[in-house]
Design an enzyme around this catalytic site. Structure first.
Site, PDB file in Angstrom:
ATOM      1  N   ALA A   1       4.559  -3.882   0.521  1.00 19.13           N
ATOM      2  CA  ALA A   1       5.269  -4.597   1.584  1.00 19.13           C
ATOM      3  C   ALA A   1       6.518  -3.797   1.926  1.00 19.13           C
ATOM      4  CB  ALA A   1       5.632  -5.987   1.102  1.00 19.13           C
TER       5      ALA A   1
ATOM      6  N   GLY B   1       1.950  -4.643  -2.386  1.00 26.65           N
ATOM      7  CA  GLY B   1       1.118  -5.350  -1.414  1.00 26.65           C
ATOM      8  C   GLY B   1      -0.053  -4.501  -0.945  1.00 26.65           C
TER       9      GLY B   1
ATOM     10  N   GLU C   1      -2.606  -5.095  -3.459  1.00 26.17           N
ATOM     11  CA  GLU C   1      -3.123  -6.465  -3.281  1.00 26.17           C
ATOM     12  C   GLU C   1      -4.054  -6.541  -2.070  1.00 26.17           C
ATOM     13  OE1 GLU C   1       0.945  -7.896  -3.558  1.00 26.17           O
ATOM     14  OE2 GLU C   1       0.271  -9.326  -5.068  1.00 26.17           O
TER      15      GLU C   1
ATOM     16  N   GLU D   1       6.415  -3.805  -8.305  1.00 28.76           N
ATOM     17  CA  GLU D   1       7.401  -4.802  -7.890  1.00 28.76           C
ATOM     18  C   GLU D   1       8.501  -5.014  -8.932  1.00 28.76           C
ATOM     19  OE1 GLU D   1       4.126  -5.083  -7.502  1.00 28.76           O
ATOM     20  OE2 GLU D   1       3.636  -6.118  -5.636  1.00 28.76           O
TER      21      GLU D   1
HETATM   22  N1  DAK Z   1       8.805  -0.216   2.088  1.00 28.88           N
HETATM   23  C1  DAK Z   1       9.555   0.436   3.036  1.00 28.88           C
HETATM   24  N2  DAK Z   1       9.604   1.776   3.146  1.00 28.88           N
HETATM   25  C2  DAK Z   1       8.903   2.504   2.256  1.00 28.88           C
HETATM   26  C3  DAK Z   1       8.110   1.911   1.247  1.00 28.88           C
HETATM   27  C4  DAK Z   1       8.070   0.472   1.202  1.00 28.88           C
HETATM   28  N3  DAK Z   1       7.302  -0.187   0.318  1.00 28.88           N
HETATM   29  N4  DAK Z   1       7.528   2.895   0.530  1.00 28.88           N
HETATM   30  C5  DAK Z   1       7.935   4.051   1.072  1.00 28.88           C
HETATM   31  N5  DAK Z   1       8.776   3.832   2.121  1.00 28.88           N
HETATM   32  C6  DAK Z   1       9.432   4.815   2.970  1.00 28.88           C
HETATM   33  C7  DAK Z   1      10.601   5.462   2.266  1.00 28.88           C
HETATM   34  O1  DAK Z   1      11.752   4.634   2.348  1.00 28.88           O
HETATM   35  C8  DAK Z   1      10.737   6.744   3.058  1.00 28.88           C
HETATM   36  O2  DAK Z   1      11.378   6.451   4.267  1.00 28.88           O
HETATM   37  P1  DAK Z   1      12.652   7.319   4.756  1.00 28.88           P
HETATM   38  O3  DAK Z   1      13.621   7.278   3.647  1.00 28.88           O
HETATM   39  O4  DAK Z   1      12.070   8.692   4.981  1.00 28.88           O
HETATM   40  O5  DAK Z   1      13.096   6.649   5.994  1.00 28.88           O
HETATM   41  C9  DAK Z   1       9.300   7.100   3.379  1.00 28.88           C
HETATM   42  O6  DAK Z   1       8.555   5.889   3.241  1.00 28.88           O
HETATM   43  C10 DAK Z   1       8.711   8.121   2.414  1.00 28.88           C
HETATM   44  O7  DAK Z   1       8.918   7.630   1.108  1.00 28.88           O
HETATM   45  P2  DAK Z   1       9.511   8.533  -0.071  1.00 28.88           P
HETATM   46  O8  DAK Z   1      10.469   9.529   0.452  1.00 28.88           O
HETATM   47  O9  DAK Z   1       9.987   7.599  -1.132  1.00 28.88           O
HETATM   48  O10 DAK Z   1       8.183   9.298  -0.549  1.00 28.88           O
HETATM   49  P3  DAK Z   1       7.848   9.872  -1.974  1.00 28.88           P
HETATM   50  O11 DAK Z   1       6.620  10.673  -1.787  1.00 28.88           O
HETATM   51  O12 DAK Z   1       9.036  10.535  -2.598  1.00 28.88           O
HETATM   52  O13 DAK Z   1       7.529   8.581  -2.892  1.00 28.88           O
HETATM   53  C11 DAK Z   1       6.468   6.464  -3.358  1.00 28.88           C
HETATM   54  C12 DAK Z   1       6.374   7.821  -2.617  1.00 28.88           C
HETATM   55  C13 DAK Z   1       5.290   5.616  -2.866  1.00 28.88           C
HETATM   56  C14 DAK Z   1       6.333   6.686  -4.859  1.00 28.88           C
HETATM   57  C15 DAK Z   1       7.846   5.787  -3.039  1.00 28.88           C
HETATM   58  O14 DAK Z   1       8.024   5.777  -1.610  1.00 28.88           O
HETATM   59  C16 DAK Z   1       7.926   4.364  -3.523  1.00 28.88           C
HETATM   60  O15 DAK Z   1       8.135   4.096  -4.723  1.00 28.88           O
HETATM   61  N6  DAK Z   1       7.813   3.390  -2.620  1.00 28.88           N
HETATM   62  C17 DAK Z   1       8.033   1.977  -2.903  1.00 28.88           C
HETATM   63  C18 DAK Z   1       6.809   1.394  -3.590  1.00 28.88           C
HETATM   64  C19 DAK Z   1       7.022  -0.069  -3.948  1.00 28.88           C
HETATM   65  O16 DAK Z   1       7.948  -0.457  -4.664  1.00 28.88           O
HETATM   66  N7  DAK Z   1       6.107  -0.921  -3.491  1.00 28.88           N
HETATM   67  C20 DAK Z   1       6.146  -2.357  -3.742  1.00 28.88           C
HETATM   68  C21 DAK Z   1       6.927  -3.078  -2.664  1.00 28.88           C
HETATM   69  S1  DAK Z   1       7.068  -4.845  -2.948  1.00 28.88           S
HETATM   70  C22 DAK Z   1       3.681 -11.424  -0.513  1.00 28.88           C
HETATM   71  C23 DAK Z   1       2.857 -10.411  -0.093  1.00 28.88           C
HETATM   72  C24 DAK Z   1       3.092  -9.119  -0.503  1.00 28.88           C
HETATM   73  C25 DAK Z   1       4.156  -8.808  -1.313  1.00 28.88           C
HETATM   74  C26 DAK Z   1       4.981  -9.820  -1.754  1.00 28.88           C
HETATM   75  C27 DAK Z   1       4.761 -11.134  -1.337  1.00 28.88           C
HETATM   76  N8  DAK Z   1       3.475 -12.763  -0.104  1.00 28.88           N
HETATM   77  C28 DAK Z   1       2.289 -13.106   0.668  1.00 28.88           C
HETATM   78  C29 DAK Z   1       4.298 -13.825  -0.567  1.00 28.88           C
HETATM   79  C30 DAK Z   1       4.377  -7.418  -1.684  1.00 28.88           C
HETATM   80  C31 DAK Z   1       5.476  -6.897  -2.227  1.00 28.88           C
HETATM   81  C32 DAK Z   1       5.578  -5.439  -2.372  1.00 28.88           C
HETATM   82  O17 DAK Z   1       4.678  -4.694  -2.104  1.00 28.88           O
END
Ligand code: DAK
Length: 257
Positions: free
Chosen positions: A65, A108, A111, A131
């Site tokens: 997400a 997400g 998921e 998360e």
């Molecule tokens: N959200 C927003 N932007 C993201 C992102 C994300 N999840 N993942 C990556 N980006 C963006 C980065 O901010 C960056 O943008 P700029 O800084 O260039 O503007 C760009 O994508 C490239 O990312 P990186 O520079 O970080 O790229 P790397 O290759 O170095 O790293 C990575 C890749 C995937 C390891 C890293 O980007 C990362 O850790 N990303 C976050 C992953 C994460 O934590 N995902 C979980 C998010 S929480 C629900 C439904 C769904 C959910 C909850 C509730 N309901 C129905 C109630 C879901 C929650 C989640 O998924």
């Protein structure tokens, strides 16, 4: 219909949806979710489409997400948000959905892949539920679907300690259908979807419903639902055609009736 964050295309009898926010690694913001559901519903209503494939880019199926969108939300925003409705709507799609994954399949994004009926994984796919690093837990079924797929011990490690799962590990645990080279994973997913799309449409729909019951009920109740859905296939023209075609040694002509 034209979309901003996804691309859609019909290939043969398969509806293909490509998540298209490459700069954000296909992070799932509300717009993506709204458009994804609209596209799935459009394909659901199209009789020429028998199955669907959701894919992303080679670097990321979806990195979760959109954290930037979520940061300033309150608990009540999340409770009321249409974001949740979108996930529920995907569960209502009756045609088979295959996820074709590569690279990051996180949060997400993982998921979403688990919500699909099958997963064809490119060999670079990395599944994870990170998360915990954000001070939250999965909210779209990750704790439930992942645990059913890989068992409690590994699910705990993935969810509590950000353990990533490689494509090969995912295959060993039955989370994915197959692991394919990066060059071929999308073609493989499309071929699988096309093969299913060429089968008796009502039976495919009832088969999906019956398999999903295995995750909703106990064995006796699940077998009962299966029996009723099986009986229903005898009300279809395709059932008569399928059995006649076998006996007459010719290919069946499915009508979806
Ligand atoms: N959200 C927003 N932007 C993201 C992102 C994300 N999840 N993942 C990556 N980006 C963006 C980065 O901010 C960056 O943008 P700029 O800084 O260039 O503007 C760009 O994508 C490239 O990312 P990186 O520079 O970080 O790229 P790397 O290759 O170095 O790293 C990575 C890749 C995937 C390891 C890293 O980007 C990362 O850790 N990303 C976050 C992953 C994460 O934590 N995902 C979980 C998010 S929480 C629900 C439904 C769904 C959910 C909850 C509730 N309901 C129905 C109630 C879901 C929650 C989640 O998924």
């Amino acid at each position: 219909m034209s979309y901003e964050t996804i691309l859609t295309e019909i290939k043969g009898n398969v509806g293909l949806i490509t998540l298209n926010r490459p700069k954000a690694l296909n992070a799932l913001n509300s717009r993506v979710m709204t458009e994804l559901v609209a596209a799935l519903q459009q394909f659901e209503a199209d009789e020429a489409v028998g199955a669907m494939v959701i894919t992303g880019s080679v670097k990321a199926f979806a990195a979760g997400a959109d954290i930037k969108e979520m940061r300033d939300k309150t608990a009540v925003d999340m409770l009321k948000g249409s974001f949740v409705d979108a996930w529920d709507s995907i569960m209502q799609i009756s045609k088979p959905i295959i996820a074709a994954t590569s690279g990051w399949v996180l949060g997400g994004g993982c998921e979403l892949a688990l919500l699909c009926d099958m997963i064809v994984a490119g060999e670079t796919t990395k599944f994870g539920q990170p998360e915990i690093n954000l001070g939250i837990i999965p909210g779209a079924g990750g704790t439930q679907r992942l645990t059913r797929a890989v068992g409690k011990a590994l699910a705990m490690e993935i969810i509590l300690n950000d353990r990533k799962l490689s494509a090969k590990e995912a295959l060993a645990f039955g989370l994915v259908n197959c692991v394919v080279s990066v060059e071929h994973y999308l073609d493989e997913a499309l071929a699988l979807a096309q093969s299913i799309a060429e089968r008796a449409p009502v039976a495919v729909r009832l088969g999906k419903e019956a398999v999903n019951q295995a995750f909703e009920t106990g064995l006796t109740q699940g077998a009962y639902v299966e029996r009723r859905l099986f009986h229903l296939t005898f009300a279809t023209e395709d059932r008569t055609e399928g059995m006649s075609a076998f006996i007459e040694k010719r290919p069946a002509q499915w009508r979806g009736k």
